[in-house]
Design an enzyme around this catalytic site. Sequence first.
Site, short mmCIF file in Angstrom:
data_model
loop_
_atom_site.label_atom_id
_atom_site.label_comp_id
_atom_site.label_asym_id
_atom_site.label_seq_id
_atom_site.Cartn_x
_atom_site.Cartn_y
_atom_site.Cartn_z
N ASP A 154 1.94 -6.37 12.04
CA ASP A 154 1.25 -5.68 13.14
C ASP A 154 1.80 -6.16 14.48
O ASP A 154 2.01 -5.37 15.41
CB ASP A 154 -0.26 -5.96 13.04
CG ASP A 154 -0.78 -5.71 11.64
OD1 ASP A 154 -0.79 -4.55 11.21
OD2 ASP A 154 -1.14 -6.68 10.94
N HIS A 182 -6.25 -7.46 9.34
CA HIS A 182 -5.08 -6.59 9.09
C HIS A 182 -5.62 -5.28 8.52
O HIS A 182 -5.62 -5.05 7.30
CB HIS A 182 -4.13 -7.26 8.10
CG HIS A 182 -3.02 -6.34 7.67
ND1 HIS A 182 -2.10 -5.82 8.54
CD2 HIS A 182 -2.71 -5.83 6.46
CE1 HIS A 182 -1.27 -5.03 7.89
NE2 HIS A 182 -1.62 -5.03 6.62
N1 LIG Z 1 -0.28 -7.81 5.04
C1 LIG Z 1 0.59 -6.84 5.29
O1 LIG Z 1 1.03 -6.65 6.43
C2 LIG Z 1 1.11 -5.95 4.19
C3 LIG Z 1 0.59 -6.02 2.92
N2 LIG Z 1 1.04 -5.20 1.92
C4 LIG Z 1 0.43 -5.35 0.59
O2 LIG Z 1 1.31 -6.12 -0.25
C5 LIG Z 1 0.98 -5.87 -1.62
C6 LIG Z 1 2.25 -5.64 -2.44
O3 LIG Z 1 2.90 -4.47 -2.00
P1 LIG Z 1 4.18 -3.88 -2.77
O4 LIG Z 1 5.18 -4.93 -3.04
O5 LIG Z 1 4.56 -2.69 -2.02
O6 LIG Z 1 3.49 -3.41 -4.14
P2 LIG Z 1 4.20 -3.11 -5.54
O7 LIG Z 1 3.20 -2.35 -6.36
O8 LIG Z 1 5.57 -2.56 -5.33
O9 LIG Z 1 4.37 -4.56 -6.15
C7 LIG Z 1 3.28 -5.35 -6.47
C8 LIG Z 1 3.72 -6.25 -7.61
O10 LIG Z 1 2.68 -7.18 -7.84
C9 LIG Z 1 2.62 -7.40 -9.21
N3 LIG Z 1 1.32 -7.98 -9.57
C10 LIG Z 1 0.14 -7.35 -9.76
N4 LIG Z 1 -0.80 -8.24 -10.10
C11 LIG Z 1 -0.21 -9.45 -10.12
C12 LIG Z 1 -0.67 -10.76 -10.42
N5 LIG Z 1 -1.93 -11.00 -10.79
N6 LIG Z 1 0.22 -11.77 -10.34
C13 LIG Z 1 1.49 -11.55 -10.00
N7 LIG Z 1 1.99 -10.33 -9.72
C14 LIG Z 1 1.14 -9.29 -9.77
C15 LIG Z 1 2.88 -6.01 -9.84
O11 LIG Z 1 3.30 -6.12 -11.18
C16 LIG Z 1 3.98 -5.50 -8.92
O12 LIG Z 1 5.27 -5.82 -9.40
C17 LIG Z 1 0.03 -4.67 -1.59
O13 LIG Z 1 -1.30 -5.14 -1.72
C18 LIG Z 1 0.25 -4.09 -0.22
O14 LIG Z 1 -0.86 -3.34 0.24
C19 LIG Z 1 2.03 -4.30 2.14
C20 LIG Z 1 2.60 -4.20 3.40
C21 LIG Z 1 2.16 -5.01 4.51
O1 LIG Z 2 -0.80 -0.04 5.09
C1 LIG Z 2 -0.67 -0.51 3.96
O2 LIG Z 2 -1.39 -0.25 3.00
C2 LIG Z 2 0.41 -1.53 3.79
C3 LIG Z 2 0.25 -2.46 4.91
O3 LIG Z 2 -0.60 -3.31 4.90
C4 LIG Z 2 0.98 -2.15 6.15
O4 LIG Z 2 1.98 -1.42 6.13
O5 LIG Z 2 0.54 -2.67 7.18
#
Ligand SMILES: NC(=O)C1=CN([C@@H]2O[C@H](COP(=O)(O)OP(=O)(O)OC[C@H]3O[C@@H](n4cnc5c(N)ncnc54)[C@H](O)[C@@H]3O)[C@@H](O)[C@H]2O)C=CC1
Ligand SMILES: O=C([O-])CC(=O)C(=O)O
Length: 329
Positions: A160, A188
């Site tokens: 952000d 967030h």
């Molecule tokens: N804080 C922030 O600014 C942001 C947060 N996110 C969040 O990050 C997270 C991951 O996003 P992506 O990589 O795009 O998702 P994705 O679905 O591509 O990957 C998530 C991975 O986590 C694994 N997983 C699920 N449960 C698990 C567990 N108990 N232990 C270990 N691995 C596990 C899945 O098998 C998958 O490979 C989401 O919750 C998303 O919303 C995404 C973008 C920004």
């Molecule tokens: O918006 C979402 O779900 C993924 C995320 O946290 C971001 O891009 O800031």
Amino acid sequence: MTRTPVNVTVTGAAGQIGYALLFRIASGHLLGPDVPVRLRLLEIPQAVKAAEGTAMELDDCAFPLLSGIDITDDAKTAFDGVNVALLVGARPRTKGMERGDLLEANGGIFKPQGEAINAGAADDVRVLVVGNPANTNALIAQQHAPDVPAERFTAMTRLDHNRALSQLAKKLGVSVTDIKKLTIWGNHSATQYPDLFHAEVKGQNAAQAVNDQAWLENEFIPTVAKRGAAIIEARGASSAASAANAAIDHVHDWVNGTAEGDWVSMAIPSDGSYGVPEGLISSFPVTVTDGEYSIVQGLEIDEFSRARIDASVAELVEERDAVKALGLI
Ligand SMILES: NC(=O)C1=CN([C@@H]2O[C@H](COP(=O)(O)OP(=O)(O)OC[C@H]3O[C@@H](n4cnc5c(N)ncnc54)[C@H](O)[C@@H]3O)[C@@H](O)[C@H]2O)C=CC1
Ligand SMILES: O=C([O-])CC(=O)C(=O)O
């Protein structure tokens, strides 16, 4: 290389953020160009094979700083001796969802991971939660790791922060490096408050440099706060490379320090500063010296900012109460 490798654990290693993150960790962007790392990848059993594929690619890069890779589906193994824990693994939201809608689906992941960190992490462990809803997931993990100092659990609002830098730089036709002291306050989520009133552009107050309250209220704040949804709408999947980049920035600055005359945004356990209830994991302006962060003190908060900070903090209180009701803390 004589230095002992730093153990970095990444959960959700086979996911889209994991894929963007691991290569940068292994090439030295997380901790520095002279710090060897040993990677531990935690995945669910069904995704271990995909994580193994990523590990093969990491091997194929022949990164001089990468001293080894372990892959596991067991949290205790993944966090044994961990120095830096990046908790990414969680379900991402899809179109039409708010991040808070993931509380129930993802909250359950962070309790056992907090317990595993408590059981085996190194004394200097630092934890960054990326998986959404990040602030409250960090709170869940922290509450299950009573032997780890509470302040070691943080959540990511650096994406952000970086989004706000870019939006402001575009508006003013300046470089992002001309902007200092920008702050993301709160959660967030769509309630977050990107604050320009304390930011500076080439030494001038940013809100004054913008001199356009309508833009600030009706464009800047909503664009930053809803950028995640806009990315999902455009890409059909949530932010990945930019999220990985922000995770690198967050940990890099936490370990190596913030620049003189600037600060960054990190979601950290509140000590009660700025009226944020103690213990909530909320985003603040922070500086880092010698690996320890501190909240920037003494900023004057006007009525406009107060209302927005309070609204985001109120949402964090609601999320905390919701996970309490679910028995997660
Ligand atoms: N804080 C922030 O600014 C942001 C947060 N996110 C969040 O990050 C997270 C991951 O996003 P992506 O990589 O795009 O998702 P994705 O679905 O591509 O990957 C998530 C991975 O986590 C694994 N997983 C699920 N449960 C698990 C567990 N108990 N232990 C270990 N691995 C596990 C899945 O098998 C998958 O490979 C989401 O919750 C998303 O919303 C995404 C973008 C920004
Ligand atoms: O918006 C979402 O779900 C993924 C995320 O946290 C971001 O891009 O800031």
